[in-house]
Scaffold this active site. Structure first.
Site, mmCIF file in Angstrom:
data_model
loop_
_atom_site.group_PDB
_atom_site.id
_atom_site.type_symbol
_atom_site.label_atom_id
_atom_site.label_comp_id
_atom_site.label_asym_id
_atom_site.label_seq_id
_atom_site.Cartn_x
_atom_site.Cartn_y
_atom_site.Cartn_z
ATOM 1 N N HIS A 37 -22.587 15.849 -22.521
ATOM 2 C CA HIS A 37 -21.765 15.749 -23.739
ATOM 3 C C HIS A 37 -20.872 14.500 -23.669
ATOM 4 C CE1 HIS A 37 -18.969 17.642 -26.843
ATOM 5 N NE2 HIS A 37 -18.193 16.730 -26.302
ATOM 6 N N GLU A 38 -20.210 14.327 -22.522
ATOM 7 C CA GLU A 38 -19.296 13.181 -22.367
ATOM 8 C C GLU A 38 -20.058 11.858 -22.314
ATOM 9 O OE1 GLU A 38 -16.256 13.632 -22.935
ATOM 10 O OE2 GLU A 38 -16.371 15.806 -22.783
ATOM 11 N N HIS A 46 -20.692 10.597 -25.754
ATOM 12 C CA HIS A 46 -19.561 9.827 -26.303
ATOM 13 C C HIS A 46 -19.567 8.409 -25.723
ATOM 14 C CE1 HIS A 46 -17.689 13.217 -28.238
ATOM 15 N NE2 HIS A 46 -17.406 13.863 -27.132
ATOM 16 N N ASP A 53 -13.370 16.805 -30.748
ATOM 17 C CA ASP A 53 -14.201 15.869 -31.510
ATOM 18 C C ASP A 53 -14.053 16.072 -33.018
ATOM 19 O OD1 ASP A 53 -15.054 14.999 -29.031
ATOM 20 O OD2 ASP A 53 -16.716 16.418 -28.986
HETATM 21 ZN ZN ZN Z 1 -16.542 15.734 -27.005
#
Ligand code: ZN
Length: 222
Positions: A54-55, A58, A144
């Site tokens: 997930h990170e 980003h 987010d």
């Molecule tokens: Zn996030």
């Protein structure tokens, strides 16, 4: 604790993550035996992998907009991609923010199919990623969804006013978490609400400090 580096981004595991993970496996082992402890450990590792991906979502989209990521820190409550600066363009902020939950959706879909086929742990991984994606999309800062909301509002109100408005929405969500947590007897939900109140007040303080030097918007206080 740095565990490895990916594309020059150090991946750092916060000590509390290790303490909590080891504690969880040990307690599962004592209460339910070694087989359940092993499954708990495996689930913890899958959760860790999902948060990391997930990170990285980003970080890689930020890189596309020429924004470097200093490090990715993994905490028990989730991860943080420490990007070098906030994107100036609302569109960039939206895409960078959505990249994390998008990764969770990409993991969720094959896991849902695998769960349907009866593959072990696929169901748990699918639920974990769905929950992570939805939770992060709540329009509360600094999650987010809060960043997406701020970016959308900044198209109309400008960045500072948009941040104030999204912080107000975050406060409402934080109190909903606190009240629901108390009502349902779920301490974790209440703690998330308290964490959000803390983060919201930190952001508001930073913004107040910044705007108190700004003649365009003097002494804004909530
Ligand atoms: Zn996030």
């Amino acid at each position: 604790m740095r565990i490895f580096t990916y594309r020059n981004i150090p991946i750092i595991l916060h000590p509390s993550f290790i303490i909590l993970a080891v504690g969880f496996v040990v307690v599962s082992g004592i209460l339910h035996g070694p087989a359940i402890a092993a499954i708990s450990g495996l689930l913890g590792a899958l959760l860790f992998g999902s948060v990391l991906l997930h990170e990285l979502g980003h970080a890689l989209v930020a890189k596309h907009y020429n924004i470097d990521t200093h490090s990715i820190v993994l905490l028990p409550i989730g991860g943080m991609a420490m990007i070098s600066k906030e994107p100036d363009e609302p569109r960039a902020e939206i895409y960078i923010a959505l990249a994390g939950p998008a990764v969770n959706v990409v993991i969720f879909l094959p896991c849902a199919v695998a769960a349907y086929l009866g593959i072990p742990l696929a169901y748990e991984l699918a639920v974990l990623n769905l929950a992570m994606g939805i939770f992060n999309l709540l329009p509360a800062f600094p999650m987010d969804g809060g960043r997406v909301l701020r970016a959308c509002l900044s198209l109309k109100y400008g960045r500072v006013e948009a941040t104030y408005r999204s912080l107000k929405v975050s406060t409402v969500f934080a109190w909903i978490f606190i009240v629901l947590g108390l009502f349902w007897g779920l301490i974790g939900v209440t703690l998330v609400g308290i964490f959000l109140i803390y983060m919201t007040s930190q952001h508001r303080q930073q913004l107040d400090d910044m705007t108190s030097h700004n003649s365009h918007r003097p002494n804004r206080r909530e």
